[in-house]
Write a protein that holds these residues in place. Sequence first.
Motif, PDB file in Angstrom:
ATOM      1  N   GLN A  24      16.160 -38.335  34.239  1.00 26.31           N
ATOM      2  CA  GLN A  24      15.624 -38.047  35.569  1.00 26.31           C
ATOM      3  C   GLN A  24      16.749 -37.481  36.433  1.00 26.31           C
ATOM      4  OE1 GLN A  24      12.404 -38.567  37.215  1.00 26.31           O
ATOM      5  NE2 GLN A  24      13.539 -37.296  38.638  1.00 26.31           N
ATOM      6  N   ARG A  25      16.523 -36.298  36.970  1.00 26.96           N
ATOM      7  CA  ARG A  25      17.561 -35.694  37.815  1.00 26.96           C
ATOM      8  C   ARG A  25      17.679 -36.454  39.127  1.00 26.96           C
ATOM      9  NH1 ARG A  25      13.623 -31.723  37.537  1.00 26.96           N
ATOM     10  NH2 ARG A  25      12.335 -31.635  39.388  1.00 26.96           N
ATOM     11  N   GLN A  26      18.886 -36.464  39.660  1.00 31.92           N
ATOM     12  CA  GLN A  26      19.202 -37.096  40.928  1.00 31.92           C
ATOM     13  C   GLN A  26      19.827 -36.037  41.825  1.00 31.92           C
ATOM     14  OE1 GLN A  26      18.709 -40.812  41.233  1.00 31.92           O
ATOM     15  NE2 GLN A  26      17.479 -40.002  39.565  1.00 31.92           N
ATOM     16  N   GLY A  27      19.708 -36.216  43.104  1.00 34.46           N
ATOM     17  CA  GLY A  27      20.325 -35.265  44.023  1.00 34.46           C
ATOM     18  C   GLY A  27      19.329 -34.210  44.486  1.00 34.46           C
ATOM     19  N   SER A  28      19.833 -33.329  45.326  1.00 33.58           N
ATOM     20  CA  SER A  28      19.007 -32.283  45.925  1.00 33.58           C
ATOM     21  C   SER A  28      19.657 -30.933  45.723  1.00 33.58           C
ATOM     22  CB  SER A  28      18.867 -32.517  47.431  1.00 33.58           C
ATOM     23  OG  SER A  28      18.369 -33.792  47.691  1.00 33.58           O
ATOM     24  N   PHE A  29      18.832 -29.950  45.412  1.00 34.52           N
ATOM     25  CA  PHE A  29      19.325 -28.587  45.264  1.00 34.52           C
ATOM     26  C   PHE A  29      19.637 -28.029  46.648  1.00 34.52           C
ATOM     27  CE2 PHE A  29      18.288 -23.966  44.920  1.00 34.52           C
ATOM     28  CZ  PHE A  29      19.393 -23.609  44.158  1.00 34.52           C
ATOM     29  N   LEU A  30      20.853 -27.494  46.804  1.00 34.28           N
ATOM     30  CA  LEU A  30      21.263 -26.936  48.093  1.00 34.28           C
ATOM     31  C   LEU A  30      21.124 -25.425  48.134  1.00 34.28           C
ATOM     32  CD1 LEU A  30      24.503 -28.981  48.854  1.00 34.28           C
ATOM     33  CD2 LEU A  30      22.200 -29.336  49.750  1.00 34.28           C
ATOM     34  N   GLY A  31      21.383 -24.780  47.009  1.00 34.67           N
ATOM     35  CA  GLY A  31      21.311 -23.327  46.982  1.00 34.67           C
ATOM     36  C   GLY A  31      22.184 -22.769  45.885  1.00 34.67           C
ATOM     37  N   GLU A  32      22.200 -21.445  45.804  1.00 32.99           N
ATOM     38  CA  GLU A  32      23.005 -20.789  44.784  1.00 32.99           C
ATOM     39  C   GLU A  32      23.789 -19.652  45.399  1.00 32.99           C
ATOM     40  OE1 GLU A  32      20.790 -18.011  42.032  1.00 32.99           O
ATOM     41  OE2 GLU A  32      19.120 -19.175  42.858  1.00 32.99           O
ATOM     42  N   GLU A  33      24.882 -19.365  44.742  1.00 31.15           N
ATOM     43  CA  GLU A  33      25.742 -18.271  45.165  1.00 31.15           C
ATOM     44  C   GLU A  33      26.225 -17.590  43.891  1.00 31.15           C
ATOM     45  OE1 GLU A  33      30.011 -18.132  47.221  1.00 31.15           O
ATOM     46  OE2 GLU A  33      28.488 -19.153  48.433  1.00 31.15           O
ATOM     47  N   GLY A  34      25.659 -16.440  43.586  1.00 32.59           N
ATOM     48  CA  GLY A  34      26.007 -15.762  42.345  1.00 32.59           C
ATOM     49  C   GLY A  34      25.550 -16.594  41.164  1.00 32.59           C
ATOM     50  N   GLU A  35      26.492 -16.936  40.295  1.00 31.58           N
ATOM     51  CA  GLU A  35      26.194 -17.729  39.092  1.00 31.58           C
ATOM     52  C   GLU A  35      26.464 -19.215  39.305  1.00 31.58           C
ATOM     53  OE1 GLU A  35      25.313 -16.567  35.659  1.00 31.58           O
ATOM     54  OE2 GLU A  35      24.520 -15.008  36.971  1.00 31.58           O
ATOM     55  N   LYS A  36      26.622 -19.630  40.545  1.00 31.67           N
ATOM     56  CA  LYS A  36      26.926 -21.029  40.848  1.00 31.67           C
ATOM     57  C   LYS A  36      25.748 -21.664  41.583  1.00 31.67           C
ATOM     58  CE  LYS A  36      31.756 -19.807  41.343  1.00 31.67           C
ATOM     59  NZ  LYS A  36      32.807 -19.519  42.300  1.00 31.67           N
ATOM     60  N   PHE A  37      25.403 -22.871  41.144  1.00 30.81           N
ATOM     61  CA  PHE A  37      24.289 -23.602  41.736  1.00 30.81           C
ATOM     62  C   PHE A  37      24.841 -24.892  42.332  1.00 30.81           C
ATOM     63  CE2 PHE A  37      22.725 -20.806  38.540  1.00 30.81           C
ATOM     64  CZ  PHE A  37      21.531 -20.309  39.044  1.00 30.81           C
ATOM     65  N   TYR A  38      24.401 -25.232  43.548  1.00 26.47           N
ATOM     66  CA  TYR A  38      24.945 -26.390  44.242  1.00 26.47           C
ATOM     67  C   TYR A  38      23.885 -27.481  44.383  1.00 26.47           C
ATOM     68  CZ  TYR A  38      28.740 -23.228  45.125  1.00 26.47           C
ATOM     69  OH  TYR A  38      29.782 -22.355  44.941  1.00 26.47           O
ATOM     70  N   VAL A  39      24.287 -28.680  43.948  1.00 24.41           N
ATOM     71  CA  VAL A  39      23.417 -29.850  43.999  1.00 24.41           C
ATOM     72  C   VAL A  39      24.193 -30.953  44.715  1.00 24.41           C
ATOM     73  CG1 VAL A  39      22.247 -31.608  42.617  1.00 24.41           C
ATOM     74  CG2 VAL A  39      22.212 -29.212  41.881  1.00 24.41           C
TER      75      VAL A  39
END
Length: 103
Positions: A24-39
């Motif tokens: 089960q994933r935890q956390g929240s997706f914040l956004g992406e920048e190019g090939e980087k995804f922020y959680v």
Amino acid sequence: MSEEHTADTGAKSRYEEIRGLKPQRQGSFLGEEGEKFYVAKSEEEVYELSPLAYYVWLLCDGEHTVEDVANTISSEVNMPLEDIVEPLVEVLESLHGAQLVVY
């Protein structure tokens, strides 16, 4: 025995141990920048994920097993399951270590 063979055997062994678990994933997706995804786990804890790690994180819905995730990836990228196991286990272990995935 080569290091690569040992790592491969370890990943397969670990896969056998966790394949029935439902991550089960935890956390929240914040956004992406190019090939980087922020959680984010919290305001203070933000993780940068690779495209593969983000994809695996998304598949960890708590409803599907690790084996289901492996089969989904295998089907979607048209690769044999045995080629999916090692990278999947490595990503899951990293996500679990960061508490972005719980079993």
